[in-house]
Design a protein around this motif. Structure first.
Motif, PDB file in Angstrom:
ATOM      1  N   TYR A  35       0.929  -1.143  -0.279  1.00 55.77           N
ATOM      2  CA  TYR A  35       0.032  -0.022   0.020  1.00 55.77           C
ATOM      3  C   TYR A  35       1.018   1.158  -0.045  1.00 55.77           C
ATOM      4  O   TYR A  35       2.102   1.282   0.368  1.00 55.77           O
ATOM      5  CB  TYR A  35      -0.850   0.035   1.263  1.00 55.77           C
ATOM      6  N   ARG A  36       0.450   2.280  -0.354  1.00 59.13           N
ATOM      7  CA  ARG A  36       0.860   3.648  -0.479  1.00 59.13           C
ATOM      8  C   ARG A  36       0.145   4.682   0.361  1.00 59.13           C
ATOM      9  O   ARG A  36      -1.137   4.781   0.080  1.00 59.13           O
ATOM     10  CB  ARG A  36       1.214   4.281  -1.709  1.00 59.13           C
ATOM     11  N   GLN A  37       0.718   5.462   1.179  1.00 60.44           N
ATOM     12  CA  GLN A  37      -0.022   6.412   2.148  1.00 60.44           C
ATOM     13  C   GLN A  37       0.591   7.719   2.056  1.00 60.44           C
ATOM     14  O   GLN A  37       1.795   7.886   2.296  1.00 60.44           O
ATOM     15  CB  GLN A  37       0.101   5.695   3.443  1.00 60.44           C
ATOM     16  N   THR A  38      -0.159   8.718   1.427  1.00 62.92           N
ATOM     17  CA  THR A  38       0.517  10.038   1.256  1.00 62.92           C
ATOM     18  C   THR A  38      -0.131  10.720   2.587  1.00 62.92           C
ATOM     19  O   THR A  38      -0.931  10.267   3.348  1.00 62.92           O
ATOM     20  CB  THR A  38       0.085  10.878   0.021  1.00 62.92           C
ATOM     21  N   LEU A  39       0.556  11.820   2.734  1.00 62.88           N
ATOM     22  CA  LEU A  39       0.399  12.585   4.232  1.00 62.88           C
ATOM     23  C   LEU A  39      -1.130  13.100   3.941  1.00 62.88           C
ATOM     24  O   LEU A  39      -1.686  13.687   3.134  1.00 62.88           O
ATOM     25  CB  LEU A  39       1.235  13.934   4.051  1.00 62.88           C
ATOM     26  N   GLN A  84       8.990  13.424  -7.676  1.00 67.69           N
ATOM     27  CA  GLN A  84       8.611  13.986  -6.059  1.00 67.69           C
ATOM     28  C   GLN A  84       7.380  13.355  -5.632  1.00 67.69           C
ATOM     29  O   GLN A  84       7.159  13.262  -4.585  1.00 67.69           O
ATOM     30  CB  GLN A  84       8.730  15.506  -6.187  1.00 67.69           C
ATOM     31  N   GLY A  85       6.227  13.196  -6.594  1.00 64.29           N
ATOM     32  CA  GLY A  85       5.173  12.716  -6.240  1.00 64.29           C
ATOM     33  C   GLY A  85       5.030  11.345  -5.527  1.00 64.29           C
ATOM     34  O   GLY A  85       4.131  10.912  -5.221  1.00 64.29           O
ATOM     35  N   ASP A  86       6.442  10.422  -5.823  1.00 62.69           N
ATOM     36  CA  ASP A  86       6.417   9.204  -5.180  1.00 62.69           C
ATOM     37  C   ASP A  86       6.717   9.309  -3.652  1.00 62.69           C
ATOM     38  O   ASP A  86       6.789   8.258  -3.058  1.00 62.69           O
ATOM     39  CB  ASP A  86       7.475   8.577  -5.870  1.00 62.69           C
ATOM     40  N   SER A  87       6.896  10.583  -3.233  1.00 64.09           N
ATOM     41  CA  SER A  87       7.078  10.600  -1.669  1.00 64.09           C
ATOM     42  C   SER A  87       5.996  10.237  -1.196  1.00 64.09           C
ATOM     43  O   SER A  87       4.762  10.662  -1.288  1.00 64.09           O
ATOM     44  CB  SER A  87       7.468  12.233  -1.409  1.00 64.09           C
ATOM     45  N   ALA A  88       6.180   9.361  -0.133  1.00 61.71           N
ATOM     46  CA  ALA A  88       5.096   8.850   0.605  1.00 61.71           C
ATOM     47  C   ALA A  88       5.593   7.801   1.515  1.00 61.71           C
ATOM     48  O   ALA A  88       6.701   7.241   1.604  1.00 61.71           O
ATOM     49  CB  ALA A  88       4.228   8.009  -0.340  1.00 61.71           C
ATOM     50  N   MET A  89       4.588   7.091   2.198  1.00 62.59           N
ATOM     51  CA  MET A  89       4.916   6.136   3.110  1.00 62.59           C
ATOM     52  C   MET A  89       4.540   4.805   2.369  1.00 62.59           C
ATOM     53  O   MET A  89       3.287   4.575   2.014  1.00 62.59           O
ATOM     54  CB  MET A  89       4.244   5.948   4.582  1.00 62.59           C
TER      55      MET A  89
ATOM     56  N   LEU B 104      -7.753  -4.143   1.061  1.00 58.97           N
ATOM     57  CA  LEU B 104      -8.376  -3.134   1.816  1.00 58.97           C
ATOM     58  C   LEU B 104      -8.491  -1.793   1.313  1.00 58.97           C
ATOM     59  O   LEU B 104      -7.641  -1.357   0.662  1.00 58.97           O
ATOM     60  CB  LEU B 104      -7.786  -3.022   3.359  1.00 58.97           C
ATOM     61  N   ILE B 105      -9.833  -1.213   1.326  1.00 54.09           N
ATOM     62  CA  ILE B 105      -9.922   0.087   0.786  1.00 54.09           C
ATOM     63  C   ILE B 105     -10.450   0.925   2.030  1.00 54.09           C
ATOM     64  O   ILE B 105     -11.077   0.687   2.926  1.00 54.09           O
ATOM     65  CB  ILE B 105     -11.254   0.173  -0.053  1.00 54.09           C
ATOM     66  N   PHE B 106      -9.475   2.007   2.185  1.00 53.96           N
ATOM     67  CA  PHE B 106      -9.323   2.632   3.472  1.00 53.96           C
ATOM     68  C   PHE B 106     -10.142   4.069   3.407  1.00 53.96           C
ATOM     69  O   PHE B 106     -10.331   4.472   2.367  1.00 53.96           O
ATOM     70  CB  PHE B 106      -7.933   3.167   3.808  1.00 53.96           C
ATOM     71  N   GLY B 107     -10.667   4.837   4.326  1.00 50.67           N
ATOM     72  CA  GLY B 107     -10.961   5.940   4.369  1.00 50.67           C
ATOM     73  C   GLY B 107      -9.927   6.941   4.511  1.00 50.67           C
ATOM     74  O   GLY B 107      -8.775   6.629   4.782  1.00 50.67           O
ATOM     75  N   THR B 108     -10.047   8.251   4.726  1.00 45.73           N
ATOM     76  CA  THR B 108      -9.128   9.088   4.554  1.00 45.73           C
ATOM     77  C   THR B 108      -8.661   9.457   6.129  1.00 45.73           C
ATOM     78  O   THR B 108      -7.734  10.037   6.209  1.00 45.73           O
ATOM     79  CB  THR B 108      -9.595  10.635   4.021  1.00 45.73           C
ATOM     80  N   GLY B 109      -9.325   8.604   7.297  1.00 48.28           N
ATOM     81  CA  GLY B 109      -8.730   8.842   8.326  1.00 48.28           C
ATOM     82  C   GLY B 109      -9.375   9.781   8.976  1.00 48.28           C
ATOM     83  O   GLY B 109      -9.838  11.082   8.855  1.00 48.28           O
ATOM     84  N   THR B 110      -9.279   9.589  10.436  1.00 47.85           N
ATOM     85  CA  THR B 110      -9.704  10.577  11.540  1.00 47.85           C
ATOM     86  C   THR B 110      -8.693  11.016  12.695  1.00 47.85           C
ATOM     87  O   THR B 110      -8.446   9.614  13.267  1.00 47.85           O
ATOM     88  CB  THR B 110     -11.039  10.241  12.229  1.00 47.85           C
TER      89      THR B 110
END
Lengths: 115, 116
Positions: A35-39, A84-89, B104-110
């Protein structure tokens, strides 16, 4: 039980460079997810392996991204020509075979910063 | 397509007060539903899950959630907030049909803040 591990935990690179991340799932878990998570956002699905077979890839996974799980154990995620758009967790998760639901166990993630 | 909506990107409560984090889902068939918690610079930890058994689900750290099909909701509650509950909470849905990859499909978080 050592849990899911990911290396490195942090990676800083310059735009245009290639990077590779590693995920070691929980032993004997045959399913592995990236998975990728951006800010400020929730994690977004990238790709899924069952054993060594890559069974699904998200449209988020451009041609610059490639993932492997050569022996059905650890997995690598490579990003070529980083932007730069690849910056993420980047998060890895694993789950056991079977069962009627999908409890995924997550690693601590690799935080990528592209300068 | 399945999706999850979390109402309120930031919630602030006083220590000892009720915690209520809202989650609504969209799915053509009843999905699996999850709540995860994420502490700063860490991965996600599963709080609880709904897998079509009991509609009231109890999880770790005193959290619980109720699946309401008529409202397509899966809100997370805790009777009394602790300072240690301050974290980001994610609601997630997973397909519940044969052959699904179970992504898993996530929400944007709280982001939950707990005030002393």
């Amino acid at each position: 039980d050592t849990g899911v591990s990911q290396n490195p935990r942090h990676k800083i690179t310059k735009r245009g460079q290639n990077v590779t991340f590693r995920c070691d799932p929980i032993s004997e878990h045959n399913r592995l997810y990236w998975y990728r998570q951006t800010l400020g956002q929730g994690p977004e699905f990238l790709t899924y392996f069952q054993n060594e077979a890559q069974l699904e890839k998200s449209r988020l996974l451009s041609d610059r991204f490639s993932a492997e799980r050569p022996k059905g154990s650890f997995s690598t995620l490579e990003i070529q020509r980083t932007e730069q758009g690849d910056s993420a967790m980047y998060l890895c998760a694993s789950s056991a075979r079977g069962g009627s639901y999908n409890e995924q166990f997550f690693g601590p993630g690799t935080r990528l910063t592209v300068l | 397509a399945q999706s999850v909506t979390q109402l309120g990107s930031h919630v602030s409560v006083s220590e000892g007060a009720l915690v209520l984090l809202r989650c609504n889902y969209s799915s053509s068939v009843p999905p699996y539903l999850f709540w995860y918690v994420q502490y700063p610079n860490q991965g996600l930890q599963l709080l609880l899950k709904y897998t079509s058994a009991a509609t009231l689900v109890k999880g770790i750290n005193g959290f619980e959630a109720e699946f309401k099909k008529s409202e397509t909701s899966f809100h997370l509650t805790k009777p009394s907030a602790h300072m240690s509950d301050a974290a980001e909470y994610f609601c997630a849905v997973s397909p519940n049909y044969g052959g699904a990859t179970n992504k898993l499909i996530f929400g944007t978080g709280t982001l939950l803040a707990v005030q002393p």
